[in-house]
Design a protein around this motif. Structure first.
Motif, PDB file in Angstrom:
ATOM      1  N   SER A   1       1.129  -1.420   0.024  1.00 12.02           N
ATOM      2  CA  SER A   1      -0.015   0.100  -0.165  1.00 12.02           C
ATOM      3  C   SER A   1       0.683   1.166  -0.107  1.00 12.02           C
ATOM      4  O   SER A   1       0.564   2.250   0.750  1.00 12.02           O
ATOM      5  N   ARG A   2       1.990   1.724  -0.880  1.00 15.13           N
ATOM      6  CA  ARG A   2       2.919   2.098  -0.970  1.00 15.13           C
ATOM      7  C   ARG A   2       2.107   3.477  -2.024  1.00 15.13           C
ATOM      8  O   ARG A   2       1.873   2.762  -2.960  1.00 15.13           O
ATOM      9  N   PRO A   3       2.299   4.986  -1.715  1.00 18.32           N
ATOM     10  CA  PRO A   3       1.537   5.447  -3.207  1.00 18.32           C
ATOM     11  C   PRO A   3       2.589   5.704  -4.259  1.00 18.32           C
ATOM     12  O   PRO A   3       4.481   4.837  -3.938  1.00 18.32           O
ATOM     13  N   ILE A   4       2.523   6.039  -5.034  1.00 21.93           N
ATOM     14  CA  ILE A   4       2.525   5.331  -7.004  1.00 21.93           C
ATOM     15  C   ILE A   4       4.289   6.421  -6.812  1.00 21.93           C
ATOM     16  O   ILE A   4       4.755   5.550  -7.380  1.00 21.93           O
ATOM     17  N   ASN A   5       4.027   7.711  -6.083  1.00 15.43           N
ATOM     18  CA  ASN A   5       4.796   8.751  -6.089  1.00 15.43           C
ATOM     19  C   ASN A   5       6.213   8.253  -4.917  1.00 15.43           C
ATOM     20  O   ASN A   5       6.935   9.324  -5.133  1.00 15.43           O
ATOM     21  N   SER A   6       6.311   6.984  -4.235  1.00 11.41           N
ATOM     22  CA  SER A   6       7.350   6.796  -3.651  1.00 11.41           C
ATOM     23  C   SER A   6       8.532   6.871  -4.366  1.00 11.41           C
ATOM     24  O   SER A   6       9.621   6.742  -3.842  1.00 11.41           O
ATOM     25  N   VAL A   7       8.580   6.186  -6.013  1.00  9.48           N
ATOM     26  CA  VAL A   7       9.800   6.164  -6.328  1.00  9.48           C
ATOM     27  C   VAL A   7       9.877   7.685  -6.564  1.00  9.48           C
ATOM     28  O   VAL A   7      11.329   7.169  -7.141  1.00  9.48           O
ATOM     29  N   LEU A   8       9.769   9.035  -6.508  1.00  6.92           N
ATOM     30  CA  LEU A   8      10.588   9.937  -6.193  1.00  6.92           C
ATOM     31  C   LEU A   8      10.885  10.356  -4.864  1.00  6.92           C
ATOM     32  O   LEU A   8      12.402  11.190  -5.299  1.00  6.92           O
ATOM     33  N   ASP A   9      10.774  10.073  -3.839  1.00  2.00           N
ATOM     34  CA  ASP A   9      11.887   9.975  -2.924  1.00  2.00           C
ATOM     35  C   ASP A   9      12.997  10.129  -3.613  1.00  2.00           C
ATOM     36  O   ASP A   9      13.410   8.652  -3.662  1.00  2.00           O
ATOM     37  N   GLU A  10      13.407  10.992  -2.743  1.00  6.43           N
ATOM     38  CA  GLU A  10      15.235  10.827  -2.537  1.00  6.43           C
ATOM     39  C   GLU A  10      16.078  10.353  -2.506  1.00  6.43           C
ATOM     40  O   GLU A  10      17.126   9.166  -3.048  1.00  6.43           O
ATOM     41  N   ASP A  11      15.450   9.240  -0.956  1.00  7.08           N
ATOM     42  CA  ASP A  11      16.419   7.881  -0.498  1.00  7.08           C
ATOM     43  C   ASP A  11      16.000   6.750  -1.103  1.00  7.08           C
ATOM     44  O   ASP A  11      16.956   5.837  -1.050  1.00  7.08           O
ATOM     45  N   TYR A  12      15.143   6.465  -1.951  1.00  7.34           N
ATOM     46  CA  TYR A  12      15.371   5.234  -2.342  1.00  7.34           C
ATOM     47  C   TYR A  12      15.649   5.732  -3.898  1.00  7.34           C
ATOM     48  O   TYR A  12      16.598   3.944  -4.159  1.00  7.34           O
ATOM     49  N   ARG A  13      15.740   7.237  -4.064  1.00  2.00           N
ATOM     50  CA  ARG A  13      17.018   7.128  -5.671  1.00  2.00           C
ATOM     51  C   ARG A  13      17.909   7.169  -5.262  1.00  2.00           C
ATOM     52  O   ARG A  13      18.928   6.046  -5.835  1.00  2.00           O
ATOM     53  N   ARG A  14      18.889   7.201  -3.802  1.00  2.00           N
ATOM     54  CA  ARG A  14      20.169   6.952  -4.082  1.00  2.00           C
ATOM     55  C   ARG A  14      20.317   5.751  -3.531  1.00  2.00           C
ATOM     56  O   ARG A  14      21.685   4.872  -3.682  1.00  2.00           O
ATOM     57  N   GLU A  15      19.628   4.920  -3.308  1.00  2.00           N
ATOM     58  CA  GLU A  15      19.410   3.784  -2.662  1.00  2.00           C
ATOM     59  C   GLU A  15      20.158   2.808  -4.005  1.00  2.00           C
ATOM     60  O   GLU A  15      20.395   2.510  -3.693  1.00  2.00           O
ATOM     61  N   VAL A  16      18.903   2.294  -4.981  1.00  2.00           N
ATOM     62  CA  VAL A  16      19.108   2.441  -5.975  1.00  2.00           C
ATOM     63  C   VAL A  16      20.468   2.959  -7.115  1.00  2.00           C
ATOM     64  O   VAL A  16      21.160   1.944  -7.308  1.00  2.00           O
ATOM     65  N   GLU A  17      20.888   3.755  -6.654  1.00  2.00           N
ATOM     66  CA  GLU A  17      22.327   4.465  -7.463  1.00  2.00           C
ATOM     67  C   GLU A  17      22.666   3.696  -6.479  1.00  2.00           C
ATOM     68  O   GLU A  17      23.891   3.511  -6.936  1.00  2.00           O
ATOM     69  N   MET A  18      23.037   3.689  -5.543  1.00  2.00           N
ATOM     70  CA  MET A  18      24.083   3.153  -4.672  1.00  2.00           C
ATOM     71  C   MET A  18      24.699   1.470  -5.221  1.00  2.00           C
ATOM     72  O   MET A  18      24.724   0.816  -5.482  1.00  2.00           O
ATOM     73  N   LEU A  19      22.749   0.642  -5.376  1.00  2.00           N
ATOM     74  CA  LEU A  19      23.124  -0.642  -5.979  1.00  2.00           C
ATOM     75  C   LEU A  19      23.437  -0.739  -7.389  1.00  2.00           C
ATOM     76  O   LEU A  19      23.579  -1.998  -7.326  1.00  2.00           O
ATOM     77  N   ARG A  20      23.052  -0.044  -7.961  1.00  5.69           N
ATOM     78  CA  ARG A  20      23.003  -0.156  -9.282  1.00  5.69           C
ATOM     79  C   ARG A  20      23.765   1.251  -9.924  1.00  5.69           C
ATOM     80  O   ARG A  20      22.148   1.645 -10.662  1.00  5.69           O
ATOM     81  N   PRO A  21      24.435   1.807  -9.897  1.00  4.40           N
ATOM     82  CA  PRO A  21      24.719   3.234 -10.717  1.00  4.40           C
ATOM     83  C   PRO A  21      24.310   3.456 -12.055  1.00  4.40           C
ATOM     84  O   PRO A  21      24.026   2.452 -12.956  1.00  4.40           O
ATOM     85  N   GLY A  22      24.119   4.518 -12.363  1.00  5.53           N
ATOM     86  CA  GLY A  22      23.090   4.883 -13.485  1.00  5.53           C
ATOM     87  C   GLY A  22      21.716   4.254 -13.622  1.00  5.53           C
ATOM     88  O   GLY A  22      21.002   4.587 -15.040  1.00  5.53           O
ATOM     89  N   THR A  23      21.177   3.558 -13.000  1.00  4.18           N
ATOM     90  CA  THR A  23      20.056   3.303 -13.335  1.00  4.18           C
ATOM     91  C   THR A  23      19.220   4.168 -12.972  1.00  4.18           C
ATOM     92  O   THR A  23      18.697   4.915 -12.210  1.00  4.18           O
ATOM     93  N   LYS A  24      18.312   4.065 -14.032  1.00  2.80           N
ATOM     94  CA  LYS A  24      16.798   5.893 -14.528  1.00  2.80           C
ATOM     95  C   LYS A  24      15.866   4.724 -12.998  1.00  2.80           C
ATOM     96  O   LYS A  24      15.423   3.311 -14.037  1.00  2.80           O
ATOM     97  N   VAL A  25      15.497   5.736 -12.322  1.00  3.49           N
ATOM     98  CA  VAL A  25      14.270   5.171 -11.966  1.00  3.49           C
ATOM     99  C   VAL A  25      12.698   5.641 -12.585  1.00  3.49           C
ATOM    100  O   VAL A  25      12.977   7.246 -13.085  1.00  3.49           O
ATOM    101  N   PRO A  26      12.064   4.933 -12.981  1.00  2.00           N
ATOM    102  CA  PRO A  26      10.761   5.353 -13.477  1.00  2.00           C
ATOM    103  C   PRO A  26       9.695   6.003 -13.360  1.00  2.00           C
ATOM    104  O   PRO A  26       9.812   6.706 -12.222  1.00  2.00           O
ATOM    105  N   HIS A  27       9.063   7.066 -13.549  1.00  2.00           N
ATOM    106  CA  HIS A  27       8.071   8.075 -13.327  1.00  2.00           C
ATOM    107  C   HIS A  27       7.278   7.510 -12.359  1.00  2.00           C
ATOM    108  O   HIS A  27       6.424   6.242 -12.993  1.00  2.00           O
ATOM    109  N   PRO A  28       6.471   8.008 -11.511  1.00  2.00           N
ATOM    110  CA  PRO A  28       4.969   7.551 -11.041  1.00  2.00           C
ATOM    111  C   PRO A  28       3.915   7.221 -11.730  1.00  2.00           C
ATOM    112  O   PRO A  28       3.640   6.410 -11.878  1.00  2.00           O
ATOM    113  N   THR A  29       3.681   8.158 -12.941  1.00  2.00           N
ATOM    114  CA  THR A  29       2.801   8.519 -14.205  1.00  2.00           C
ATOM    115  C   THR A  29       3.241   6.194 -15.196  1.00  2.00           C
ATOM    116  O   THR A  29       2.412   5.776 -15.234  1.00  2.00           O
ATOM    117  N   THR A  30       4.823   6.285 -14.863  1.00  2.00           N
ATOM    118  CA  THR A  30       5.036   4.601 -14.952  1.00  2.00           C
ATOM    119  C   THR A  30       4.284   3.602 -14.546  1.00  2.00           C
ATOM    120  O   THR A  30       3.608   2.813 -15.081  1.00  2.00           O
TER     121      THR A  30
END
Length: 118
Positions: free
Chosen positions: A58-87
């Motif tokens: 039950s997480r909001p769709i715009n949770s992908v905009l969270d800066e901490d989540y984006r940093r986590e993704v970048e740390m685990l796989r540098p250069g990975t683009k996180v999809p936009h909430p509409t996607t």
């Protein structure tokens, strides 16, 4: 003739140890195989996991905009683009539509079986 003894992983452990020592001297750490269960990265798989996480937890769709989540993704796989909430929203709708077809077919088969047993 006598059988040769294996020295480790397919008989190459001494070679692997020497290569690792050489890499360490250069400041490079060789990546070890984490497990046979590791999932190879794909953009569509990443999007599916995000959509499923939003739906299951039950997480909001715009949770992908969270800066901490984006940093986590970048740390685990540098250069990975996180999809936009509409996607993510489109992916959720797509999953829902296809899953609902499966559910309808499941219950159709169940009710047909139920009525045939009478």
């Amino acid at each position: 003739m006598r059988a040769r003894k294996k020295g480790g992983a397919d008989g190459t452990s001494n070679l692997q140890k020497a290569a690792d020592a050489c890499l360490r001297k250069q400041g490079i750490e060789r990546q070890k195989n984490t497990s046979a269960d590791a999932i190879p990265y794909s953009e569509s798989g990443h999007r599916a996991l995000i959509a499923i996480r939003c739906a299951k937890q039950s997480r909001p769709i715009n949770s992908v905009l969270d800066e901490d989540y984006r940093r986590e993704v970048e740390m685990l796989r540098p250069g990975t683009k996180v999809p936009h909430p509409t996607t993510v929203q489109r992916d959720l709708i797509h999953i829902y539509e296809h899953a609902s077809i499966w559910v309808v077919n499941y219950f159709l088969v169940y009710f047909i079986w139920l009525f045939c047993m009478k």
